[in-house]
Design a protein around this motif. Structure first.
Motif, PDB file in Angstrom:
ATOM      1  N   LYS A 244       0.837  -1.213   0.000  1.00  0.00           N
ATOM      2  CA  LYS A 244       0.000   0.000   0.000  1.00  0.00           C
ATOM      3  C   LYS A 244       0.863   1.251   0.000  1.00  0.00           C
ATOM      4  O   LYS A 244       0.609   2.210  -0.731  1.00  0.00           O
ATOM      5  CB  LYS A 244      -0.930   0.002   1.227  1.00  0.00           C
ATOM      6  CG  LYS A 244      -2.135  -0.916   1.054  1.00  0.00           C
ATOM      7  CD  LYS A 244      -3.105  -0.797   2.226  1.00  0.00           C
ATOM      8  CE  LYS A 244      -4.325  -1.676   1.980  1.00  0.00           C
ATOM      9  NZ  LYS A 244      -5.143  -1.889   3.183  1.00  0.00           N
ATOM     10  N   GLU A 245       1.897   1.229   0.834  1.00  0.00           N
ATOM     11  CA  GLU A 245       2.794   2.383   0.925  1.00  0.00           C
ATOM     12  C   GLU A 245       3.534   2.611  -0.391  1.00  0.00           C
ATOM     13  O   GLU A 245       3.659   3.745  -0.858  1.00  0.00           O
ATOM     14  CB  GLU A 245       3.795   2.112   2.058  1.00  0.00           C
ATOM     15  CG  GLU A 245       4.302   3.366   2.742  1.00  0.00           C
ATOM     16  CD  GLU A 245       5.355   3.026   3.792  1.00  0.00           C
ATOM     17  OE1 GLU A 245       5.086   2.186   4.677  1.00  0.00           O
ATOM     18  OE2 GLU A 245       6.464   3.599   3.695  1.00  0.00           O
ATOM     19  N   LEU A 247       2.562   1.749  -3.353  1.00  0.00           N
ATOM     20  CA  LEU A 247       1.617   2.230  -4.370  1.00  0.00           C
ATOM     21  C   LEU A 247       1.283   3.699  -4.157  1.00  0.00           C
ATOM     22  O   LEU A 247       1.106   4.455  -5.118  1.00  0.00           O
ATOM     23  CB  LEU A 247       0.353   1.366  -4.367  1.00  0.00           C
ATOM     24  CG  LEU A 247       0.556  -0.061  -4.881  1.00  0.00           C
ATOM     25  CD1 LEU A 247      -0.693  -0.905  -4.638  1.00  0.00           C
ATOM     26  CD2 LEU A 247       0.919  -0.073  -6.374  1.00  0.00           C
ATOM     27  N   GLN A 248       1.214   4.073  -2.903  1.00  0.00           N
ATOM     28  CA  GLN A 248       0.959   5.479  -2.591  1.00  0.00           C
ATOM     29  C   GLN A 248       2.097   6.364  -3.118  1.00  0.00           C
ATOM     30  O   GLN A 248       1.856   7.396  -3.737  1.00  0.00           O
ATOM     31  CB  GLN A 248       0.822   5.645  -1.080  1.00  0.00           C
ATOM     32  CG  GLN A 248       0.079   6.911  -0.696  1.00  0.00           C
ATOM     33  CD  GLN A 248      -0.259   6.928   0.798  1.00  0.00           C
ATOM     34  OE1 GLN A 248       0.413   6.263   1.590  1.00  0.00           O
ATOM     35  NE2 GLN A 248      -1.283   7.678   1.177  1.00  0.00           N
ATOM     36  N   LYS A 249       3.307   5.885  -2.892  1.00  0.00           N
ATOM     37  CA  LYS A 249       4.479   6.627  -3.404  1.00  0.00           C
ATOM     38  C   LYS A 249       4.461   6.746  -4.922  1.00  0.00           C
ATOM     39  O   LYS A 249       4.956   7.719  -5.487  1.00  0.00           O
ATOM     40  CB  LYS A 249       5.776   5.929  -2.976  1.00  0.00           C
ATOM     41  CG  LYS A 249       6.173   6.248  -1.555  1.00  0.00           C
ATOM     42  CD  LYS A 249       7.562   5.707  -1.229  1.00  0.00           C
ATOM     43  CE  LYS A 249       7.851   5.869   0.252  1.00  0.00           C
ATOM     44  NZ  LYS A 249       8.893   4.938   0.726  1.00  0.00           N
ATOM     45  N   GLU A 250       3.917   5.714  -5.584  1.00  0.00           N
ATOM     46  CA  GLU A 250       3.847   5.724  -7.052  1.00  0.00           C
ATOM     47  C   GLU A 250       2.648   6.532  -7.550  1.00  0.00           C
ATOM     48  O   GLU A 250       2.439   6.660  -8.751  1.00  0.00           O
ATOM     49  CB  GLU A 250       3.738   4.287  -7.580  1.00  0.00           C
ATOM     50  CG  GLU A 250       4.981   3.449  -7.359  1.00  0.00           C
ATOM     51  CD  GLU A 250       6.101   3.778  -8.350  1.00  0.00           C
ATOM     52  OE1 GLU A 250       5.811   4.412  -9.382  1.00  0.00           O
ATOM     53  OE2 GLU A 250       7.250   3.405  -8.070  1.00  0.00           O
ATOM     54  N   GLY A 251       1.818   7.008  -6.605  1.00  0.00           N
ATOM     55  CA  GLY A 251       0.651   7.809  -6.981  1.00  0.00           C
ATOM     56  C   GLY A 251      -0.495   7.008  -7.574  1.00  0.00           C
ATOM     57  O   GLY A 251      -1.290   7.528  -8.363  1.00  0.00           O
ATOM     58  N   PRO A 253      -4.011   5.550  -7.156  1.00  0.00           N
ATOM     59  CA  PRO A 253      -5.119   5.864  -6.227  1.00  0.00           C
ATOM     60  C   PRO A 253      -5.901   4.631  -5.779  1.00  0.00           C
ATOM     61  O   PRO A 253      -7.001   4.365  -6.244  1.00  0.00           O
ATOM     62  CB  PRO A 253      -5.982   6.820  -7.050  1.00  0.00           C
ATOM     63  CG  PRO A 253      -5.709   6.478  -8.483  1.00  0.00           C
ATOM     64  CD  PRO A 253      -4.343   5.911  -8.556  1.00  0.00           C
ATOM     65  N   MET A 254      -5.316   3.857  -4.866  1.00  0.00           N
ATOM     66  CA  MET A 254      -5.926   2.605  -4.435  1.00  0.00           C
ATOM     67  C   MET A 254      -7.166   2.817  -3.566  1.00  0.00           C
ATOM     68  O   MET A 254      -7.928   1.865  -3.332  1.00  0.00           O
ATOM     69  CB  MET A 254      -4.900   1.741  -3.693  1.00  0.00           C
ATOM     70  CG  MET A 254      -3.769   1.254  -4.563  1.00  0.00           C
ATOM     71  SD  MET A 254      -4.269   0.239  -5.997  1.00  0.00           S
ATOM     72  CE  MET A 254      -4.559  -1.353  -5.205  1.00  0.00           C
ATOM     73  N   GLU A 255      -7.380   4.036  -3.081  1.00  0.00           N
ATOM     74  CA  GLU A 255      -8.575   4.272  -2.255  1.00  0.00           C
ATOM     75  C   GLU A 255      -9.857   4.233  -3.098  1.00  0.00           C
ATOM     76  O   GLU A 255     -10.965   4.170  -2.555  1.00  0.00           O
ATOM     77  CB  GLU A 255      -8.450   5.587  -1.484  1.00  0.00           C
ATOM     78  CG  GLU A 255      -8.382   6.853  -2.332  1.00  0.00           C
ATOM     79  CD  GLU A 255      -7.014   7.099  -2.967  1.00  0.00           C
ATOM     80  OE1 GLU A 255      -6.918   8.063  -3.742  1.00  0.00           O
ATOM     81  OE2 GLU A 255      -6.049   6.346  -2.704  1.00  0.00           O
TER      82      GLU A 255
END
Lengths: 338, 338
Positions: A244-245, A247-251, A253-255
């Motif tokens: 998750k972290e 993917l967040q860094k890669e931008g 939008p998993m939310e």
């Protein structure tokens, strides 16, 4: 059949999962997904004299149930693509002997579930065959014995250890018949960030999962919200937050979607504390996908899912010789029509 | 892409072998095919500290030479399909880490050479990718240690034992570029006639070789005389005569063609008596095909060949638990244009 982007296959002739089966052991039967499995054994021996024979029996039974559920005979089956965690994938090869169909053995550790489904879909989509069976299996005791210590030793486990699922999941892919459609597959690259502890597989595999998810959305131009559910194979409680972290860094939008892990779904970690961080093994994503997830799809609960099966490609020898753990993840998208 | 008959893929878009490489150890360098190999190591350690690291180096070097010979960069490579005999195919997975391309691990024991080439050709032919690398490797000492006894024990061998080839063979398959065309592939079924002696692999694999050859000619409607050369993977001096007898019983007119075995071609059994019945290992058919046979094709000496790679799908555990040896053979046809 089309390659889109760098590493994603787009299937254009609607290969469908026309039959499937998931057969599990007693511990998976005590978990929250129990009702989704076709058969639950009440003994870890699976009624056999050795763990290895028990593991093979799970796969043989799942292949047979998948054929029955697909409403085809053994003679109609054109190819079997199988793999497992045992040395020389003996569970799959011995099951192939029983099936009698032309056989392609594959190995991607726990990513074998989606590697075999991606290849089965490629064969069906390209016209190289119809009625192709994809399947895999794992057994807690064969794997502990082979990769770590025999269960009987009672050795302690670190808090990030995972628990290998005893179970087999199989599917029959075809152009003819009804069922959800396999629309895309992203073939993963090997990622290795230097983790050497064979108990810490979730952390080792997390970068591979993230890389394949990023590649999938880059190649397809889709956004995570396109899928109702994205699941990783067996990252469990340590690996999933790392992915998750990343993917967040890669931008990414998993939310926009529900993002979960088969290793967290198959057991109740409070009631089953022996699973420690969660499930693993190639039977994990296979039984959760072919049991639980496709059942939810059939009920109309889910329309589009992306299964990202993760695999740690180590061996006891590579570990003993001081090597780190190369990991991989293969993603397959399954969609309900209409 | 078309399935013809029960189990044969007919490639319709001319997937070509545009680059290839064969790298071997010192004993293969002393054999009659020495001049056909791209690189011959003068030490069995391949300059590494462990046999396993040596094996991996052979594959890494062969993959890199194949890319150079295909005149493409690592970045242009789209997929790598690899497998080997080691537990969890670590040589292939670690090489995939170095290559960086999306990776599909396969296992068919010594049939891996043609399983990987068949799948690479399927991917290229169907448009699922271009520039696909197929490769495999074996090392005499890693295999003896894993399947039988460490070489250092000096244990005696029965007269039907075979000698695992130390070598790696790789090819790059593409729709663009020059090279011989992969025209067909027959995917084998698992055959098991009950042989339990892990030294007697030639006899165990012979029925699988015969079954795949019979299936190939049944599916294609061709006669053996269509090919200038038909070679089996590693049946050696015991297995090849058995396959010949089985084919005679099936009424396949093998006298129309030259029929040989890579395990008999790679060594000089008189000058190298330690190889006993002949060569084996997935490096055997891979190095003989990508070295010797395709060189002969390039010289115009051969126009159409059928490579029937054979594999014994046992593991030490399956053998120790009293199981017989399931075997398989995959056949790939390679033809020169014009």
């Amino acid at each position: 059949m089309k390659l889109i982007g760098r590493q994603t296959w787009q299937f254009e002739n609607q290969p469908r999962i026309i039959g499937r089966a998931a057969v599990v052991g007693p511990e998976e039967g005590e978990g929250p997904l129990s009702a989704d499995f076709d058969y639950v054994y009440d003994n870890l021996e699976i009624g056999e004299k050795t763990w290895e024979k028990g593991e093979r029996k799970l796969l043989e039974q799942a292949t047979q149930l998948a054929l029955v559920n697909a409403n085809i005979t053994k003679e109609e089956l054109q190819f079997f693509i199988g793999g497992d965690l045992l040395n020389q994938i003996i569970s799959s090869s011995f099951s192939a002997r029983k099936l009698g169909a032309p056989y392609l053995g594959v190995f991607g550790a726990c990513s074998t579930s989606m590697e075999s489904l991606a290849l089965a879909s490629l064969i069906v989509d390209s016209g190289a065959g119809n009625y192709v069976l994809a399947g895999t299996v794992s057994h807690n005791c064969t794997v502990e014995k082979q990769f770590r210590y025999p269960t009987e030793y009672g050795s302690q486990k670190p808090p990030y250890a995972q628990y290998t699922v005893t179970g087999s999941g199989c599917s029959v892919v075809s152009r003819t018949g009804d069922g959800p459609v396999v629309t895309r597959a992203t073939i993963g690259r090997v990622m290795d960030l230097g983790i050497k502890d064979p108990f810490n597989m979730g952390a080792a595999m997390a970068p591979a999962a993230a890389d394949t998810i990023v590649s999938h959305f880059r190649d397809t131009g889709l956004e995570p919200g396109y899928y109702d559910l994205i699941v990783t194979g067996d990252l469990a409680s340590v690996g999933l937050p790392i992915t998750k972290e990343l993917l967040q860094k890669e931008g990414i939008p998993m939310e926009q979607t529900t993002f979960n892990d088969c290793g967290l779904m198959i057991y109740d970690r409070e009631k089953q504390p022996y699973v420690v961080a969660g499930g693993s093994g190639c039977g994990c994503s296979a039984t959760v996908t072919y049991g639980h997830i496709l059942n939810r799809m059939q009920k109309g609960d889910l329309k589009r899912v992306l299964i990202v099966a993760t695999g740690a490609l180590l061996s006891p020898i590579s570990y003993q010789q001081g090597e780190s753990i190369p990991c991989i993840a293969h993603a397959v998208a399954i969609e309900k029509e209409g």
